[in-house]
Write a protein that holds these residues in place. Sequence first.
Motif, PDB file in Angstrom:
ATOM      1  N   ASP A  24       1.347   1.315   4.611  1.00  0.00           N
ATOM      2  CA  ASP A  24       0.312   2.232   4.146  1.00  0.00           C
ATOM      3  C   ASP A  24      -0.253   1.810   2.795  1.00  0.00           C
ATOM      4  O   ASP A  24       0.494   1.373   1.903  1.00  0.00           O
ATOM      5  N   ASP A  25      -1.555   1.998   2.626  1.00  0.00           N
ATOM      6  CA  ASP A  25      -2.244   1.814   1.337  1.00  0.00           C
ATOM      7  C   ASP A  25      -1.862   0.491   0.688  1.00  0.00           C
ATOM      8  O   ASP A  25      -1.197   0.433  -0.343  1.00  0.00           O
ATOM      9  N   LEU A  26      -2.341  -0.578   1.299  1.00  0.00           N
ATOM     10  CA  LEU A  26      -2.044  -1.923   0.815  1.00  0.00           C
ATOM     11  C   LEU A  26      -3.213  -2.474   0.029  1.00  0.00           C
ATOM     12  O   LEU A  26      -4.359  -2.440   0.486  1.00  0.00           O
ATOM     13  N   ALA A  27      -2.924  -3.017  -1.143  1.00  0.00           N
ATOM     14  CA  ALA A  27      -3.906  -3.800  -1.889  1.00  0.00           C
ATOM     15  C   ALA A  27      -3.544  -5.271  -1.736  1.00  0.00           C
ATOM     16  O   ALA A  27      -2.369  -5.647  -1.829  1.00  0.00           O
ATOM     17  N   PHE A  28      -4.556  -6.105  -1.484  1.00  0.00           N
ATOM     18  CA  PHE A  28      -4.363  -7.542  -1.335  1.00  0.00           C
ATOM     19  C   PHE A  28      -5.098  -8.242  -2.468  1.00  0.00           C
ATOM     20  O   PHE A  28      -6.338  -8.253  -2.497  1.00  0.00           O
ATOM     21  N   LEU A  29      -4.355  -8.838  -3.389  1.00  0.00           N
ATOM     22  CA  LEU A  29      -4.937  -9.599  -4.494  1.00  0.00           C
ATOM     23  C   LEU A  29      -4.503 -11.049  -4.334  1.00  0.00           C
ATOM     24  O   LEU A  29      -3.302 -11.336  -4.221  1.00  0.00           O
ATOM     25  N   ILE A  60       0.819  -8.178  -3.267  1.00  0.00           N
ATOM     26  CA  ILE A  60       0.510  -7.106  -2.328  1.00  0.00           C
ATOM     27  C   ILE A  60       1.424  -5.908  -2.586  1.00  0.00           C
ATOM     28  O   ILE A  60       2.595  -5.909  -2.208  1.00  0.00           O
ATOM     29  N   PRO A  61       0.940  -4.857  -3.259  1.00  0.00           N
ATOM     30  CA  PRO A  61       1.693  -3.609  -3.392  1.00  0.00           C
ATOM     31  C   PRO A  61       1.306  -2.642  -2.272  1.00  0.00           C
ATOM     32  O   PRO A  61       0.141  -2.574  -1.875  1.00  0.00           O
ATOM     33  N   PHE A  62       2.295  -1.874  -1.774  1.00  0.00           N
ATOM     34  CA  PHE A  62       2.016  -0.929  -0.692  1.00  0.00           C
ATOM     35  C   PHE A  62       3.192   0.011  -0.510  1.00  0.00           C
ATOM     36  O   PHE A  62       4.229  -0.098  -1.183  1.00  0.00           O
ATOM     37  N   THR A  63       3.046   0.953   0.428  1.00  0.00           N
ATOM     38  CA  THR A  63       4.131   1.840   0.824  1.00  0.00           C
ATOM     39  C   THR A  63       4.580   1.471   2.231  1.00  0.00           C
ATOM     40  O   THR A  63       3.758   1.397   3.152  1.00  0.00           O
ATOM     41  N   GLU A 140      -8.693   6.149  -5.813  1.00  0.00           N
ATOM     42  CA  GLU A 140      -8.196   5.162  -6.759  1.00  0.00           C
ATOM     43  C   GLU A 140      -6.675   5.177  -6.695  1.00  0.00           C
ATOM     44  O   GLU A 140      -6.053   6.239  -6.734  1.00  0.00           O
ATOM     45  N   LEU A 141      -6.073   3.995  -6.591  1.00  0.00           N
ATOM     46  CA  LEU A 141      -4.642   3.882  -6.348  1.00  0.00           C
ATOM     47  C   LEU A 141      -4.002   3.015  -7.417  1.00  0.00           C
ATOM     48  O   LEU A 141      -4.550   1.990  -7.832  1.00  0.00           O
ATOM     49  N   LEU A 142      -2.825   3.447  -7.861  1.00  0.00           N
ATOM     50  CA  LEU A 142      -2.079   2.753  -8.904  1.00  0.00           C
ATOM     51  C   LEU A 142      -0.665   2.471  -8.414  1.00  0.00           C
ATOM     52  O   LEU A 142      -0.015   3.344  -7.837  1.00  0.00           O
ATOM     53  N   TRP A 143      -0.209   1.234  -8.641  1.00  0.00           N
ATOM     54  CA  TRP A 143       1.182   0.861  -8.364  1.00  0.00           C
ATOM     55  C   TRP A 143       1.779   0.261  -9.632  1.00  0.00           C
ATOM     56  O   TRP A 143       1.132  -0.549 -10.317  1.00  0.00           O
ATOM     57  N   PHE A 226      -8.346  -4.194   0.702  1.00  0.00           N
ATOM     58  CA  PHE A 226      -7.513  -2.998   0.807  1.00  0.00           C
ATOM     59  C   PHE A 226      -7.432  -2.595   2.274  1.00  0.00           C
ATOM     60  O   PHE A 226      -8.353  -2.850   3.056  1.00  0.00           O
ATOM     61  N   ALA A 227      -6.333  -1.979   2.660  1.00  0.00           N
ATOM     62  CA  ALA A 227      -6.208  -1.421   4.010  1.00  0.00           C
ATOM     63  C   ALA A 227      -5.362  -0.152   3.930  1.00  0.00           C
ATOM     64  O   ALA A 227      -4.414  -0.069   3.138  1.00  0.00           O
ATOM     65  N   ARG A 228      -5.707   0.825   4.757  1.00  0.00           N
ATOM     66  CA  ARG A 228      -5.014   2.112   4.702  1.00  0.00           C
ATOM     67  C   ARG A 228      -3.718   2.131   5.491  1.00  0.00           C
ATOM     68  O   ARG A 228      -2.731   2.697   5.053  1.00  0.00           O
ATOM     69  N   ARG A 229      -3.690   1.518   6.702  1.00  0.00           N
ATOM     70  CA  ARG A 229      -2.458   1.561   7.497  1.00  0.00           C
ATOM     71  C   ARG A 229      -2.535   0.619   8.688  1.00  0.00           C
ATOM     72  O   ARG A 229      -3.574   0.480   9.326  1.00  0.00           O
ATOM     73  N   VAL A 230      -1.394  -0.037   8.971  1.00  0.00           N
ATOM     74  CA  VAL A 230      -1.140  -0.607  10.288  1.00  0.00           C
ATOM     75  C   VAL A 230       0.287  -0.229  10.672  1.00  0.00           C
ATOM     76  O   VAL A 230       1.133   0.030   9.810  1.00  0.00           O
ATOM     77  N   THR A 231       0.546  -0.184  11.976  1.00  0.00           N
ATOM     78  CA  THR A 231       1.890   0.074  12.503  1.00  0.00           C
ATOM     79  C   THR A 231       2.412  -1.223  13.088  1.00  0.00           C
ATOM     80  O   THR A 231       1.796  -1.811  13.978  1.00  0.00           O
ATOM     81  N   THR A 232       3.530  -1.678  12.564  1.00  0.00           N
ATOM     82  CA  THR A 232       4.034  -3.020  12.826  1.00  0.00           C
ATOM     83  C   THR A 232       5.352  -2.970  13.581  1.00  0.00           C
ATOM     84  O   THR A 232       6.219  -2.137  13.292  1.00  0.00           O
ATOM     85  N   ARG A 233       5.501  -3.896  14.528  1.00  0.00           N
ATOM     86  CA  ARG A 233       6.747  -4.063  15.272  1.00  0.00           C
ATOM     87  C   ARG A 233       7.220  -5.507  15.104  1.00  0.00           C
ATOM     88  O   ARG A 233       6.411  -6.442  15.207  1.00  0.00           O
ATOM     89  N   PHE A 234       8.508  -5.699  14.858  1.00  0.00           N
ATOM     90  CA  PHE A 234       9.094  -7.017  14.632  1.00  0.00           C
ATOM     91  C   PHE A 234       9.973  -7.416  15.807  1.00  0.00           C
ATOM     92  O   PHE A 234      10.755  -6.604  16.325  1.00  0.00           O
TER      93      PHE A 234
END
Length: 246
Positions: A24-29, A60-63, A140-143, A226-234
């Motif tokens: 969730d809520d990923l920033a890509f720098l 990449i900071p995110f939840t 606006e998002l802060l990590w 930036f991206a809000r959400r993906v659902t990932t399976r490993f």
Amino acid sequence: MVDRLPSPEAVALTGPVMMHQHWDDLAFLHWAVDPGRVAPLMPPGVRPDVLDGATYVGLIPFTLRGAGPGRRGSVPYAGTFLETNVRFYSVDDEGRRGVVFASLDASRLAVVLGARLTFGLPYRWSTMRHAVRVRDGARELLWTCRTRAGVRSRVAVREGAPAVDDLGVFLTSRFGLHVEHLGRTWWIANEHERWPLRSAEVLELDDGLVAAAGFGVSGPPDHVAFARRVTTRFGLPGELGRGTVR
């Protein structure tokens, strides 16, 4: 040397699903770097992936939310935490294009211990915070992150409109990771929906994590998304060169 775009669509996993999680809520720098600087950091059998002669180091900071075994359910408490990773981009001789992590900071000690022991991933238990506010109709998002060694990172972005470009596809369409563990190189595949990428404006950037990984980048990032959400399976890990599966 590979110099083309990966597919933004994941190849479906064919074997058992080891775990699932939401990002969730990923920033890509990202900063462009010479592939020669990254090559010595790749696991055996893996080389830097390049586009137009450059490879990239990413912050990449995110939840990470709702992680659990298999396809359903989540682990209470330990299944949701903050993470910030520094990563590179990799490709192996079978053409699988993934990521290699220089560092992964997480706010859950149990996750750090488990991931280091089981997969050999360079997780660290760090103090982290995340905040969101809406100003003039935009989020606006802060990590923030502080490692036990005192390395600090502070990143704030303003979320923009949906936007996809070739470099964004190259940097984010990564459906697996390469990691060296127990004297072998492993591939861990994942699948998720196409990234819902958006533009983003950097509001604050005071980061020591990229420099701690050996890359003293200067100036603003060469690419921000930036991206809000993906659902990932490993899938289950497979050893390189041993007929690993998706």
